[in-house]
Design a protein around this motif. Structure first.
Motif, PDB file in Angstrom:
ATOM      1  N   ILE A 473      42.496  31.713  26.234  1.00 48.97           N
ATOM      2  CA  ILE A 473      42.262  32.390  27.324  1.00 48.97           C
ATOM      3  C   ILE A 473      40.902  32.825  27.165  1.00 48.97           C
ATOM      4  O   ILE A 473      40.852  33.737  25.983  1.00 48.97           O
ATOM      5  CB  ILE A 473      43.175  33.573  27.441  1.00 48.97           C
ATOM      6  CG1 ILE A 473      44.777  33.162  27.281  1.00 48.97           C
ATOM      7  CG2 ILE A 473      43.185  34.411  28.661  1.00 48.97           C
ATOM      8  CD1 ILE A 473      45.888  34.096  26.801  1.00 48.97           C
ATOM      9  N   GLU A 503      47.317  41.927  29.591  1.00 44.80           N
ATOM     10  CA  GLU A 503      47.737  40.647  30.186  1.00 44.80           C
ATOM     11  C   GLU A 503      48.081  39.439  29.319  1.00 44.80           C
ATOM     12  O   GLU A 503      49.108  38.676  29.482  1.00 44.80           O
ATOM     13  CB  GLU A 503      46.463  40.317  31.170  1.00 44.80           C
ATOM     14  CG  GLU A 503      46.368  41.233  32.303  1.00 44.80           C
ATOM     15  CD  GLU A 503      47.552  40.953  33.088  1.00 44.80           C
ATOM     16  OE1 GLU A 503      48.068  40.094  33.288  1.00 44.80           O
ATOM     17  OE2 GLU A 503      47.964  42.278  33.838  1.00 44.80           O
ATOM     18  N   LEU A 507      51.689  37.667  29.209  1.00 45.42           N
ATOM     19  CA  LEU A 507      51.866  36.183  28.970  1.00 45.42           C
ATOM     20  C   LEU A 507      52.669  35.780  27.837  1.00 45.42           C
ATOM     21  O   LEU A 507      53.523  34.878  27.955  1.00 45.42           O
ATOM     22  CB  LEU A 507      50.523  35.639  29.087  1.00 45.42           C
ATOM     23  CG  LEU A 507      50.324  33.915  28.798  1.00 45.42           C
ATOM     24  CD1 LEU A 507      51.050  33.309  30.063  1.00 45.42           C
ATOM     25  CD2 LEU A 507      49.118  33.698  28.841  1.00 45.42           C
ATOM     26  N   TRP A 661      51.722  29.706  36.529  1.00 45.20           N
ATOM     27  CA  TRP A 661      51.046  31.028  36.060  1.00 45.20           C
ATOM     28  C   TRP A 661      49.384  31.138  36.173  1.00 45.20           C
ATOM     29  O   TRP A 661      48.744  31.986  36.719  1.00 45.20           O
ATOM     30  CB  TRP A 661      51.377  31.184  34.500  1.00 45.20           C
ATOM     31  CG  TRP A 661      50.925  32.709  34.145  1.00 45.20           C
ATOM     32  CD1 TRP A 661      51.571  33.780  34.116  1.00 45.20           C
ATOM     33  CD2 TRP A 661      49.492  33.096  33.790  1.00 45.20           C
ATOM     34  NE1 TRP A 661      50.796  34.894  33.794  1.00 45.20           N
ATOM     35  CE2 TRP A 661      49.768  34.430  33.244  1.00 45.20           C
ATOM     36  CE3 TRP A 661      48.372  32.140  33.203  1.00 45.20           C
ATOM     37  CZ2 TRP A 661      48.569  35.300  32.532  1.00 45.20           C
ATOM     38  CZ3 TRP A 661      47.517  33.121  32.620  1.00 45.20           C
ATOM     39  CH2 TRP A 661      47.267  34.412  32.291  1.00 45.20           C
ATOM     40  N   THR A 662      48.831  29.760  36.114  1.00 46.37           N
ATOM     41  CA  THR A 662      47.294  29.728  35.914  1.00 46.37           C
ATOM     42  C   THR A 662      47.030  29.786  37.375  1.00 46.37           C
ATOM     43  O   THR A 662      45.621  30.115  37.789  1.00 46.37           O
ATOM     44  CB  THR A 662      46.779  28.370  35.460  1.00 46.37           C
ATOM     45  OG1 THR A 662      47.562  27.092  35.946  1.00 46.37           O
ATOM     46  CG2 THR A 662      46.986  28.327  34.096  1.00 46.37           C
ATOM     47  N   HIS A 665      46.960  33.865  38.110  1.00 46.77           N
ATOM     48  CA  HIS A 665      46.431  34.905  36.817  1.00 46.77           C
ATOM     49  C   HIS A 665      45.399  35.609  37.413  1.00 46.77           C
ATOM     50  O   HIS A 665      44.642  35.259  38.563  1.00 46.77           O
ATOM     51  CB  HIS A 665      46.267  34.035  35.781  1.00 46.77           C
ATOM     52  CG  HIS A 665      44.764  33.152  35.737  1.00 46.77           C
ATOM     53  ND1 HIS A 665      44.772  31.745  36.136  1.00 46.77           N
ATOM     54  CD2 HIS A 665      43.514  33.380  35.861  1.00 46.77           C
ATOM     55  CE1 HIS A 665      43.739  31.278  36.314  1.00 46.77           C
ATOM     56  NE2 HIS A 665      42.796  32.230  35.975  1.00 46.77           N
ATOM     57  N   THR A 666      45.160  36.748  36.849  1.00 49.80           N
ATOM     58  CA  THR A 666      44.002  37.527  37.150  1.00 49.80           C
ATOM     59  C   THR A 666      42.593  36.859  37.205  1.00 49.80           C
ATOM     60  O   THR A 666      42.287  36.026  36.269  1.00 49.80           O
ATOM     61  CB  THR A 666      43.970  39.039  36.269  1.00 49.80           C
ATOM     62  OG1 THR A 666      43.820  38.446  34.915  1.00 49.80           O
ATOM     63  CG2 THR A 666      45.232  39.341  36.491  1.00 49.80           C
TER      64      THR A 666
END
Length: 1360
Positions: A473, A503, A507, A661-662, A665-666
Motif C-alpha cells: 500500500i 485504513e 484492510l 476493495w481496490t 479504496h480511499t
C-alpha cells in the motif's frame, strides 16, 4: 518471500501483559540480574563496607529490592558458597578449602544471581569472554565486600511494613571496562534469529545503534525497563570521583581464551577470532581498450582492414581485366551486361573479370545465343570429379522422383485428398490426450537440472516454501511528517499519517476475516509455528502476519495511545505511536513490539520505500522514512498437492476481495497485491486474452495468401484466374500439419506449451506458404508443353521445385529435431512439435496441395469461377495462360539489374560487413534474463505488484543451506564441522556462511545463517527440558507437574553427551520458546531437521537432511538473481569440500553434499549457462542444415557454406537487434532464435539451389537467373505474407508478445529478406560454386540446349 518465522520466532507466551520470552529473559538477565548479582573478590580495606544485604521488599510487579546495610561483610553459608563459586570463582582464590568466606550478599540474592545468569547465558555463553567480562562486575555489585568504594545509595524508601529498601544507586565504573565488555559482546550472535545478542539486550537502539554507554545505561534504567527493580545509574570515569574509586575489573578480549581449557570465542561471535579472509576479487569491469569498449574497437579495426582488403582485391581484378577503372567503380559507370540481357538485348559476349568462374563454359560463345539468333554448338569439358558425378546423379534421381510423384498425385487428386484427410483425422485424435503445461517450473527448468532436483529434494524433505499472500500500500498525496523528539526533529514518511494506518488496519482485519463464516478462514491454512500440538482449536491470532500493526498488538490507537507512556521529563516531547514505531523498528524483539502470534515483525518486511536507489539494507536503515506499508500473510504449503485445495480456495477469495476493495479504496492509497496462485492464473489468462490478436494476425496472412496467389490479366477473368480456394486450401494444409504434430505428440505423451500453440502455426505458415508460392508461381510461369496433360505439367513443375522444397523442409526439420536436445522443457517441446509439423507439412504439400493444384488447374482450364466453381465464366482469349506477375517483372527489369551493378555489389558487401561487425561488437552486451514484469499482461494486477515489489521491497528472499546425507551429529568431531560456537572448526558451515554475510555485495548473503545445532547446545545447557514422569515422553517447558531432564554433559565442551544428544534432540525440536526458555526449537526448526528415531529406545539413530537458513541481500535485476545463485553455489561447494575432507581425516566412509536452495533458483538457473546453451542450440541447428544442404545440393560444399554463412549473419544481426531494441536473452528469445534459423533457410536455400543448378556462363548471370526466377516467390511467400500479421502482434496486451514476438518476428522477417534477397545474391556473385560439369555432359548427351525463354521461370532444360 521470506520464511519470516524461521528467522525470528523465539517466544510464545507473554509475561503479564503480553510480555515475551525474549525480553523477559533479556531484562532479567541483563538488568534485573545487574542489580542483585555479585562480583570478583577484591581485597577489602577496613574503611569500605557493604551498602546492602538481603532482600526486604517486593513491589506490585513482583520485583524485589535489597535492604540497605552499611556494616561489614557477613559469613556466607555452604549452599551460597556453591552458587558463588559457580559464577564468581575469584572470591575463593587464595582461600583454603573449607574455609569460611564473608560477602555482602546472602543465599537469597545468590539464588537470583544463579537463575538470571542462567537465562543470560542462553545468549552470551557462546562467547565465554563476553559472559565472564559481564559477570565480573555483576559479582562485584552483588557480593563485593567493599561496595561503598564504587557504589553510592541515592534513594531509600520505606514500605508499608516500615522496612527500608534501596530504590536508587550510582555505580562508578571505568570507561576501559565498559568499552572492553561491550567490544567482547557486540558480535555475539543468536543463531535462531540471525541477529545479535545486543539486538535484544540494548533496548530500542539494537546492536546497530548501541554503544557502551547506551548498553550500560539501559541495563540500569528503571524507567525504561520494567524488569529493573530500582534505578542504577552508571557513572563512567577513569579517575576517582570524590571519595569513589571506579570499578575496573579485568577484561579478556573475545579473541583470547579464558584459560587453557576454554578456547576463545568463535569467529561467528567474535570477528577478531576470524581468519583473515582472502581479499574480495575486484568486480569484473567492462572490456576496454584505450578507455573505449574493447569489442567495438576490435570490430572497428576488423571492419576497416576487411573493407580495405576487399576493395583492394576488387580493384586489382578490375584493373587487370581492363573492364573497370577505379573511377568507374566510384561513379558506378560502365556497361551492365545483366541489365542489357534482361532488357532483351542479346549479347555475344559476357563481361568477365570479377564475374568469371572456372567452368566448362568459360569463353565458349556456344553457351549463349549469338547476336544473329543462331545457336552455336558448345564444347564441353567432361572431366567431372566423383562428387560432381554423384551430385548430378542425385539431382537427376530427385527430379525424376518428384516428377513421377507429382504426376501421380495430380492424376488421382480425390484419392490423395481422402487419404490425407484420414491421416489428419487419425493423428488429430491424439489432441484429446494432449496436456498443456502452464507451470513456469515445468516450462523452463529441466526435470534433470540441478535446481529442479534440489527443489524436489527440499520439498520432499522439508515441505515446499510457504505460500505468500501480499499487499503493498503506497501513500498518495500525503506529505511527510516532521516529528519533534528529545533528540531533535525526525522525518517520518507519508504512510505514518494516522488515518492512513487506520485504513491499513481495517484492510488487514477484513482479510483476516475472509472465509471465517464458512469455517474456511485463514486460521485453518495459515503458517502458525507456535501453535501447540496439545491444542486442537485454531485462532487467526496464531497466524504469522508481518504487518506494522504487529507492533501495536493489532489494536487501534487513539490520538494519544494509552499503552504508550509519556516521559517524566518535562522537557521531553510526549511519546506517541511514532516513537513506538521507532523503538520497535530498531528492536523488533522488544517486549512491547511482539505481534499477536508471539514473534517479532521484521521492519524490512513490514514497510518499504525507505531505501534510496541502489542502496542496500545496511546496519542502520531509516525505516521511519517508509513510503509504503506491506502486509504479508503466510500459508502452509505441501509437497502433496491434494492438500492445497483449502489454500487455493482461500486465495481465490482473497483475490476477489482485493479486486473489489481496490475499486473503492480511499484516494490517498495506491494498492498492489498478489497471491501464490496469481502468477499462474494470470499467465493462463494472458494467453487467452491475446487469442483474438493472434487470430487477426493469422486472418490477415490468410487473406494475403489467398489473394496474392492469383493472376490478374483482365477484369472479365478476375474470378477465374484468382486462387482464393487454392490459397485457403494451402493454409488449411498448414494448420492440418500443426494438428497432426500436436496429436502425434499427444499420443506419445510429450506435454505441449502455450508457446507451441502460439508460435508453431506462425513458423509452419512461414515455411509452408513459401513452398506454396514457389510451386504455384512456377506452375503459372511454366507453359504447358505440346501434348502434355495437366497432370504431367504439374508433375514437371514439381520435378523442378521439389528438390528445393525437400532441401528447405528437411533442413528445417533436422534443425528442430536436433534442437530438441536442449534440456529446457519449453525449448525441447517447441523443437519436437515444430520439426514434426514442418515434416508433415512438406508431405502434405507434395501430396494434398499438389492434388488441390490439379483440381484448381482443371477448374481454371474449364473457365469456372473461383470459390463458386459451379459457375461458368468467360473464356480465355488465348490458350497461353502463362503469367509474369508484377513482382516478377519488378525483379527482372528493375531490381536485379540494379543489384548486379558492380558498384552496388561492392557497396552491398561493405554495408553488410559493417552491419555484421556492429552486431558482433554489441553481442556481449545483450542482457541475460527475463524481467518478470514482461510476463504479465498490461492490465494484470500482478504486473502492478511486480512494479511495487521492485520499488518498495527492501530485503531478499531466504536461502537454505541444505546438508544432504545422514551423519551422526552426536559425534563431537561431526558437530564441529557444522556449528558456529566454541570448539567449532574455523571453516565450519555456519562460519563460512557468516563470513559470506560480511561481504553482502559480492556474496549476496545479507544475514548469517540460523543453526539448530548451536541452539540445541544452548537449550540443553538451560533448564528447559521436561518430560512426563508417567511415560517419559516430551513435556513443554511451561507445563507444570513435569519432571526435569537429566542431560549428561561432556566435561570439556559442556555439550550433551552422545546418549543425551540422541535422546533429547526430539524434545528440543518439539519445544516452543517461552518466558523461561527462549531457545525452544519448534518455531524455528520444527521442519528443519530430518532424523531417524528408534521407536523402542526413543533415541535418534542419525540425523538426515537438515538445513541452515540465511537471507539473500536485496535483488532487483535478473543479473542480481542469477549471480546470487552462482555465489550461493560457490559457498556450498566450499562447505562440501571442507566437510568431506574432514570426514576423510576422521576415517569416515560417509560423504555429504551441501547445496543452497531458494525459491527463485529454479527460474534463474538457466541464465548461468544461457550463452553456452544458446550457442549449442544454434550450432547444432546450423550443423544439421549444413549436412542436409551438402547432401541434397549434390555434395556441393561451397553452396552449403554460403547458406551457413548467410544464416549465421542473419542470426548475429538479430542478436544486434536484441541489444538495440532491449530484448534480453532468455528461454523465450532462444526459442525465437532457433525458429529464426528455420525461417532463414527459406530465405537462403531456394535461391542457392536455383543458383547451383543454373548453367549460365558466369556467376553474375547465374545469380541473375536464380534471383529473377526465385526471388519474387521468396519475397511474396515469406516477407509480405508475414509483414501484415506481425504488425498486428504489436497491438497485443501481453508485453511478452510485444517484446519477444512482435519485435523479434519483425526482425527475423526483415533481416531474413535483406540477407536472402540482397546480400546472398551478391555473395554468390563473388564466391558461388562452379557449374557441375557432369550435369552439362548429361544435358549434351540428351540433346538439351540452353536458351533465353522469358516465359519460363525454371525448366527441366536448365535445372540439374
Amino acid at each position: 518471500m521470506a520464511r519470516f518465522c524461521d528467522l525470528m520466532i523465539r517466544a510464545k507466551h507473554r509475561y503479564k501483559s503480553n510480555i515475551s520470552a525474549q525480553y523477559f529473559f533479556i531484562w532479567i538477565a541483563a538488568l534485573f540480574v545487574v542489580t542483585w548479582l555479585g562480583s570478583c573478590p577484591v581485597s577489602a580495606e577496613e574503611d569500605y563496607h557493604c551498602i546492602w544485604y538481603g532482600q526486604c521488599n517486593t513491589d506490585p510487579l513482583g520485583r524485589k529490592q535489597n535492604c540497605p546495610y552499611t556494616g561489614p561483610s557477613k559469613p556466607l553459608d555452604g549452599e551460597g558458597q556453591e552458587i558463588l563459586k559457580k559464577w564468581c570463582p575469584k572470591f575463593f582464590e587464595d582461600k583454603a578449602p573449607g574455609s569460611s568466606i564473608t560477602t555482602c550478599c546472602n543465599k537469597q540474592q545468590l539464588d537470583a544471581l544463579d537463575r538470571n545468569i542462567e537465562l543470560a547465558a542462553n545468549f552470551l555463553q557462546r562467547c565465554p569472554s563476553c559472559m565472564q567480562n559481564l559477570v565480573r562486575h555483576l559479582c562485584q555489585i552483588t557480593c563485593g565486600v567493599d561496595q561503598s568504594r564504587y557504589m553510592n545509595v541515592t534513594q531509600v524508601e520505606v514500605n508499608d511494613e516500615g522496612k527500608e529498601f534501596v530504590l536508587g544507586v550510582d555505580m562508578y565504573v571505568t570507561q576501559k571496562y565498559i568499552e572492553g565488555t561491550f567490544n567482547s559482546c557486540i558480535q555475539v550472535s543468536v543463531p535462531s534469529t540471525g541477529q545479535l545478542a545486543l539486538d535484544l539486550m540494548c533496548g530500542e537502539w539494537g546492536a546497530s545503534r548501541c554503544s557502551p554507554q547506551k548498553w550500560f545505561t539501559y541495563m540500569g534504567d528503571a524507567e525504561g525497563n520494567p524488569f529493573v527493580p530500582f534505578q542504577m545509574t552508571y557513572v563512567v570515569s577513569d579517575t576517582p570521583v570524590e571519595e569513589f574509586v571506579p570499578l575496573d575489573p579485568e577484561i579478556t578480549p573475545c579473541s583470547k581464551a579464558l584459560s587453557s581449557d576454554v578456547p576463545p570465542c568463535s569467529c561467528v561471535d567474535c570477528e577478531a577470532s576470524c581468519p583473515v579472509p582472502p581479499p574480495v576479487p575486484p568486480k569484473k569491469g567492462p572490456f576496454l581498450i584505450c578507455g573505449m569498449n574493447g569489442y567495438v574497437v576490435i570490430m572497428a579495426i576488423v571492419f576497416v582492414i576487411g573493407t580495405l582488403l576487399f576493395l583492394g582485391v576488387l580493384y586489382m581484378q578490375w584493373k587487370c581485366s581492363d573492364h573497370y577503372s577505379i573511377s568507374s567503380l566510384v561513379r558506378g559507370e560502365g556497361v551492365d551486361p545483366v541489365g542489357q540481357r534482361l532488357a532483351g538485348l542479346n549479347q555475344s559476349r559476357i563481361a568477365l573479370g570479377a564475374d568469371e568462374e572456372d567452368s566448362p563454359l568459360r569463353s565458349k560463345r556456344s553457351s549463349v545465343v549469338s547476336a544473329e539468333g543462331a545457336n552455336i554448338p558448345r564444347q564441353i569439358d567432361s572431366s567431372a570429379t566423383f562428387l560432381e558425378r554423384l551430385g548430378a546423379e542425385t539431382d537427376r534421381k530427385l527430379e525424376q522422383f518428384f516428377r513421377w510423384w507429382g504426376t501421380y498425385c495430380a492424376s488421382n487428386p480425390w484419392l490423395v485428398l481422402f487419404l490425407g484427410l484420414c491421416v489428419v483425422v487419425g493423428l488429430g485424435h491424439g489432441i484429446k490426450y494432449m496436456k498443456v503445461t502452464t507451470d513456469p517450473v515445468e516450462l523452463w527448468a529441466s526435470p534433470t537440472s540441478r535446481s529442479r532436483v534440489e527443489r524436489e529434494y527440499f520439498d520432499s524433505h522439508f515441505e515446499p516454501f510457504y505460500r505468500t499472500e501480499q499487499v503493498i500500500i503506497r501513500a498518495v498525496g500525503l506529505p511527510n511528517i516532521i516529528h519533534n523528539t528529545s533528540d531533535g526533529p525526525i522525518q517520518f514518511g507519508p504512510v505514518f499519517h494516522k488515518e492512513f494506518l487506520l485504513e491499513v488496519q481495517k484492510l488487514q482485519k477484513q482479510i483476516e476475516f475472509l472465509g471465517q463464516v464458512e469455517g474456511k478462514g485463514l486460521d485453518k491454512i495459515c503458517y502458525a509455528p507456535l501453535r501447540s500440538q496439545f491444542y486442537s482449536e485454531t485462532n487467526v491470532k496464531e497466524c504469522v502476519i508481518q504487518s506494522i500493526w504487529g507492533y501495536f498488538t493489532n489494536t487501534e490507537f487513539e490520538e494519544e495511545p494509552e499503552d504508550l507512556e509519556d516521559s517524566d521529563d518535562p522537557d521531553a516531547e510526549p511519546a506517541t505511536y511514532l516513537d513506538h514505531f521507532k523503538k520497535c523498528s530498531q528492536n523488533p524483539y522488544n517486549i512491547d513490539c511482539l505481534a499477536s502470534y508471539g514473534g517479532p515483525v521484521d521492519p524490512a518486511i513490514a514497510v518499504g520505500g525507505f531505501l534510496e536507489p541502489g542502496e542496500q539494507l545496511d546496519s542502520q536503515p531509516k525505516y521511519e522514512r517508509a513510503t509504503a506499508i506491506i502486509l504479508t500473510f503466510l500459508i502452509n504449503n505441501y509437497h502433496n498437492k491434494t492438500k492445497l485445495a483449502p489454500a487455493l480456495e482461500w486465495e481465490k477469495k482473497f483475490i476477489e476481495f482485493m479486486e473489489s476493495w481496490t475499486e473503492n479504496h480511499t484516494e490517498f492509497m495506491d494498492v498492489a497485491f498478489t497471491s501464490e496462485r496469481s502468477i499462474e492464473d494470470e499467465l493462463d489468462r494472458g494467453s487467452h486474452s491475446d487469442v483474438m490478436t493472434i487470430l487477426v494476425s493469422y486472418v490477415i496472412m490468410f487473406a494475403y495468401i489467398a489473394i496474392s496467389l492469383g493472376q490478374m490479366r483482365s477484369c472479365s477473368r478476375l474470378l477465374i484466374d484468382s486462387k482464393i480456394t487454392l490459397g485457403l486450401g494451402g493454409v488449411i494444409i498448414v494448420l492440418a500439419s500443426v494438428v497432426c504434430s500436436v496429436g502425434l505428440f499427444g499420443f506419445v505423451g510429450v506435454p505441449a506449451t502455450l508457446i507451441i500453440i502460439e508460435v508453431i502455426p506462425f513458423l509452419v505458415l512461414a515455411v509452408g506458404v513459401d513452398n506454396i508460392f514457389i510451386l504455384v508461381q512456377t506452375h503459372q510461369r511454366e507453359a504447358r508443353q505440346h501434348n502434355e496433360s495437366h497432370a504431367e505439367h504439374i508433375g514437371r513443375t514439381l520435378g523442378q521445385v521439389g528438390p528445393s522444397m525437400l532441401l528447405t523442409s528437411l533442413s528445417e526439420s533436422c534443425c528442430f529435431f536436433l534442437g530438441s536436445l536442449s534440456d529446457m522443457p519449453a525449448v525441447r517441446a517447441f523443437a519436437l512439435y515444430a520439426g514434426m509439423a514442418l515434416l508433415i507439412d512438406f508431405i502434405f504439400q507434395i501430396t494434398c496441395f499438389v492434388s488441390l493444384l490439379a483440381l484448381d488447374t482443371l477448374r481454371q482450364a474449364a473457365n469456372r469461377l473461383d470459390v463458386c466453381c459451379f459457375v461458368q465464366g468467360a473464356k480465355a482469349e488465348s490458350n497461353d495462360i502463362t503469367s509474369e506477375g508484377i513482382l516478377y517483372k519488378f525483379f527482372k527489369v528493375l531490381y536485379v539489374p540494379c543489384l548486379m551493378n558492380k558498384s552496388v555489389r561492392a557497396g552491398v558487401m561493405v554495408f553488410f560487413f559493417g552491419w555484421l561487425c556492429t552486431s558482433i561488437a554489441v553481442l556481449p552486451s545483450i542482457e541475460i534474463g527475463l524481467d518478470q514484469e514482461l510476463s504479465m499482461p498490461e492490465d494484470s494486477f500482478v504486473l502492478k505488484y511486480f512494479k511495487f515489489l521492485k520499488n518498495y521491497l527492501s530485503i531478499g528472499p531466504p536461502v537454505y543451506f541444505v546438508v544432504e546425507g545422514e551423519l551422526d551429529y552426536s559425534d563431537y568431531d561431526i558437530q564441529n564441522t557444522v556449528c558456529g560456537a566454541q570448539y567449532c572448526n574455523s571453516s565450519s558451515l555456519v562460519t563460512q556462511v557468516y563470513m559470506a554475510s560480511k561481504i553482502p555485495r559480492s556474496s549476496f548473503i545479507a544475514r548469517p545463517s540460523s543453526s539448530w545445532l548451536d541452539d540445541y547446545f544452548d537449550w540443553s545447557a538451560s533448564a528447559c527440558c521436561q518430560y512426563y514422569a508417567q511415560n517419559g515422553s516430551f513435556c513443554p517447558n511451561d507445563f507444570i507437574n513435569c519432571a526435569k531432564c537429566s542431560i549428561g554433559k561432556d566435561e570439556v565442551t559442556k555439550r550433551p553427551n552422545i546418549t543425551s544428544f540422541k535422546k533429547y534432540l526430539t524434545f528440543f525440536l518439539k519445544d516452543n520458546p517461552t518466558t523461561s526458555c527462549s531457545k525452544g526449537g519448534h518455531g524455528a526448526y520444527g521442519q528443519a531437521v530430518n532424523y531417524n528415531e528408534d521407536v523402542k529406545t526413543g533415541l535418534v539413530n542419525s540425523v538426515g537432511a537438515n538445513y541452515f537458513m540465511a537471507f539473500h541481500s536485496l535483488m532487483k535485476t535478473s543479473a542480481d538473481y542469477y549471480e546470487a545463485l552462482r555465489s550461493a553455489r560457490k559457498i556450498s561447494a566450499n562447505i562440501t569440500d571442507f566437510m568431506n575432507n574432514r570426514l576423510k581425516e576422521l576415517n569416515s566412509n560417509k560423504t555429504v553434499n551441501v547445496f543452497p536452495y531458494s525459491i527463485f533458483y529454479v527460474f534463474y538457473e538457466q541464465y548461468l549457462t544461457m550463452w553456452p546453451d544458446t550457442l549449442f542450440s544454434l550450432g547444432v541447428s546450423l550443423a544439421a542444415i549444413f549436412v542436409v544442404t551438402f547432401i541434397l545440393m549434390g555434395f556441393d560444399f561451397i553452396s552449403s557454406l554460403v547458406v551457413i554463412i548467410t544464416i549465421s549473419m542473419i542470426i548475429i544481426n538479430i542478436g544486434g537487434l536484441m541489444y538495440w531494441w532491449n530484448i534480453s536473452l532468455n528461454a523465450v528469445s532462444l526459442v525465437n532464435l532457433v525458429m529464426a534459423v528455420g525461417i532463414a533457410v527459406e530465405f537462403c536455400s531456394h535461391l542457392v539451389h536455383s543458383f547451383a543448378v543454373s548453367v549460365e556462363e558466369t556467376r553474375v548471370s547465374r545469380v541473375t537467373d536464380a534471383l529473377v526466377n526465385m526471388g519474387s516467390s521468396v519475397f511474396s511467400g515469406i516477407t509480405l505474407t508475414k509483414f501484415g500479421g506481425i504488425l498486428v502482434l504489436g497491438l497485443a496486451k501481453s508485453q511478452i508478445f510485444k517484446v519477444f514476438y512482435f519485435r523479434m518476428y519483425l526482425g527475423i522477417v526483415l533481416f531474413g529478406a535483406a540477407h536472402g534477397l540482397v546480400f546472398l545474391p551478391v555473395l554468390l556473385s563473388y564466391m558461388g560454386s562452379p557449374i557441375n560439369k557432369a550435369k552439362l555432359v548429361y544435358r549434351e548427351k540428351h540433346g538439351f540446349r540452353v536458351q533465353e525463354n522469358p516465359a519460363c521461370a525454371e525448366t527441366a532444360l536448365n535445372r540439374g
